[in-house]
Design an enzyme around this catalytic site. Structure first.
Site, PDB file in Angstrom:
ATOM      1  N   HIS A   1       6.322  -2.064  -8.316  1.00 12.30           N
ATOM      2  CA  HIS A   1       7.103  -0.891  -8.727  1.00 12.30           C
ATOM      3  C   HIS A   1       7.851  -0.245  -7.570  1.00 12.30           C
ATOM      4  O   HIS A   1       7.465  -0.390  -6.406  1.00 12.30           O
ATOM      5  CB  HIS A   1       6.190   0.139  -9.417  1.00 12.30           C
ATOM      6  CG  HIS A   1       5.299   0.891  -8.488  1.00 12.30           C
ATOM      7  ND1 HIS A   1       5.504   2.215  -8.177  1.00 12.30           N
ATOM      8  CD2 HIS A   1       4.206   0.512  -7.797  1.00 12.30           C
ATOM      9  CE1 HIS A   1       4.551   2.602  -7.340  1.00 12.30           C
ATOM     10  NE2 HIS A   1       3.755   1.600  -7.090  1.00 12.30           N
ATOM     11  N   CYS A   4       6.691   2.702  -4.107  1.00 13.93           N
ATOM     12  CA  CYS A   4       5.246   2.464  -3.957  1.00 13.93           C
ATOM     13  C   CYS A   4       4.732   3.109  -2.666  1.00 13.93           C
ATOM     14  O   CYS A   4       5.173   2.770  -1.563  1.00 13.93           O
ATOM     15  CB  CYS A   4       4.964   0.968  -3.951  1.00 13.93           C
ATOM     16  SG  CYS A   4       3.199   0.612  -3.825  1.00 13.93           S
ATOM     17  N   ARG A  24       1.541   6.942 -11.938  1.00 12.91           N
ATOM     18  CA  ARG A  24       2.709   6.982 -12.835  1.00 12.91           C
ATOM     19  C   ARG A  24       2.913   5.692 -13.616  1.00 12.91           C
ATOM     20  O   ARG A  24       3.740   5.632 -14.515  1.00 12.91           O
ATOM     21  CB  ARG A  24       3.966   7.323 -12.017  1.00 12.91           C
ATOM     22  CG  ARG A  24       3.858   8.699 -11.368  1.00 12.91           C
ATOM     23  CD  ARG A  24       4.831   8.854 -10.239  1.00 12.91           C
ATOM     24  NE  ARG A  24       4.523   7.934  -9.136  1.00 12.91           N
ATOM     25  CZ  ARG A  24       5.150   7.946  -7.963  1.00 12.91           C
ATOM     26  NH1 ARG A  24       6.113   8.816  -7.739  1.00 12.91           N
ATOM     27  NH2 ARG A  24       4.821   7.084  -7.014  1.00 12.91           N
ATOM     28  N   CYS A  64      -0.203  -1.551  -9.532  1.00 10.23           N
ATOM     29  CA  CYS A  64      -0.603  -0.570  -8.536  1.00 10.23           C
ATOM     30  C   CYS A  64      -1.471   0.519  -9.187  1.00 10.23           C
ATOM     31  O   CYS A  64      -1.323   0.826 -10.365  1.00 10.23           O
ATOM     32  CB  CYS A  64       0.650   0.054  -7.928  1.00 10.23           C
ATOM     33  SG  CYS A  64       0.310   1.154  -6.537  1.00 10.23           S
ATOM     34  N   ASP A 105      -1.094   3.466  -8.677  1.00  9.87           N
ATOM     35  CA  ASP A 105      -0.187   4.610  -8.808  1.00  9.87           C
ATOM     36  C   ASP A 105      -0.314   5.259 -10.193  1.00  9.87           C
ATOM     37  O   ASP A 105      -0.208   4.580 -11.213  1.00  9.87           O
ATOM     38  CB  ASP A 105       1.256   4.126  -8.579  1.00  9.87           C
ATOM     39  CG  ASP A 105       2.228   5.273  -8.434  1.00  9.87           C
ATOM     40  OD1 ASP A 105       2.323   6.104  -9.371  1.00  9.87           O
ATOM     41  OD2 ASP A 105       2.906   5.355  -7.399  1.00  9.87           O
TER      42      ASP A 105
HETATM   43 ZN   LIG Z   1       2.310   1.543  -5.687  1.00  8.88          ZN
END
Ligand SMILES: [Zn+2]
Length: 205
Positions: free
Chosen positions: A101, A104, A44, A40, A42
């Site tokens: 993850h 999400c 993090r 992703c 994302d």
């Molecule tokens: Zn995600």
């Protein structure tokens, strides 16, 4: 930009200087990563950090909700499919991983679409529509948190199966030169789950 430029200067005088020979070796030839990871976007998720890897080891493919679309060559622009093709056919990575993850935001938006229309996000997330439909069939019996995680895991399984619809992925898997797996990262609990395809279950590693 200041924060990023200052960060680069610290990187150049610190980490880069300490590993200068490695960077010169890495950039003096074609990249030769052993792993390709779809994860992703994302902020993090940092694959180099969580796998304790070094630059040059992981060919990284990022998108919203770490989705792999089915194989559909239609001469339109497919960023993720193009990157998968490059990793598998050109770089010839030996291990392909779809890394999902917990928490999400993409999957959250799939389950709970925002009121505002999007130009690209909503249609991209439709790759995971079959996963959402399976989860919504049992939505009354589970909490919103369980629904979110169930959808993350179902979408991850679909992305793994979609990866195998790419003919040159399937060929390399059949000849034993490529492994394809799915992992699920839960940073809140420091946990990583590996999907066992024959058992259709996720096991903690
Ligand atoms: Zn995600």
């Amino acid at each position: 930009m200041e924060r990023l430029i200052e960060g680069f200067r610290r990187f150049r005088s610190g980490y880069y200087e300490q590993h200068r020979a490695r960077f010169e070796r890495l950039t003096g030839r074609r990249q030769h990563p052993r792993y390709a990871v779809v994860t992703c976007s994302d902020s993090r998720i940092d694959t180099t950090l969580i796998f304790d890897a070094i630059p040059g080891e992981i060919f990284l493919i990022r998108n919203i909700a770490n989705l792999v679309p089915p194989y559909r060559p239609d001469h339109r622009q497919h960023s993720t499919s193009a990157a998968i093709e490059y990793a598998v056919r050109v770089l010839k990575v030996g291990q392909f991983v779809v890394l999902g993850h917990a928490g999400c935001g993409g999957i959250h938006a799939l389950l709970d679409p925002p009121a505002e229309a999007t130009d690209f996000v909503t249609s991209w997330l439709e790759i995971a529509a079959p996963a959402r439909e399976r989860v919504m069939r049992q939505a009354d019996a589970i909490t919103p948190g369980q629904r979110q995680q169930a959808c993350e895991l179902e979408a991850l399984k679909d992305s793994l199966e979609n990866t195998l619809t790419f003919p040159w992925v399937a060929e390399r898997v059949a000849e034993g030169s490529l492994l394809v797996d799915a992992l699920y990262l839960d940073l809140q609990h420091g946990q990583l789950l590996l999907y066992n395809r024959s058992k259709a279950a996720f096991d903690a590693v």
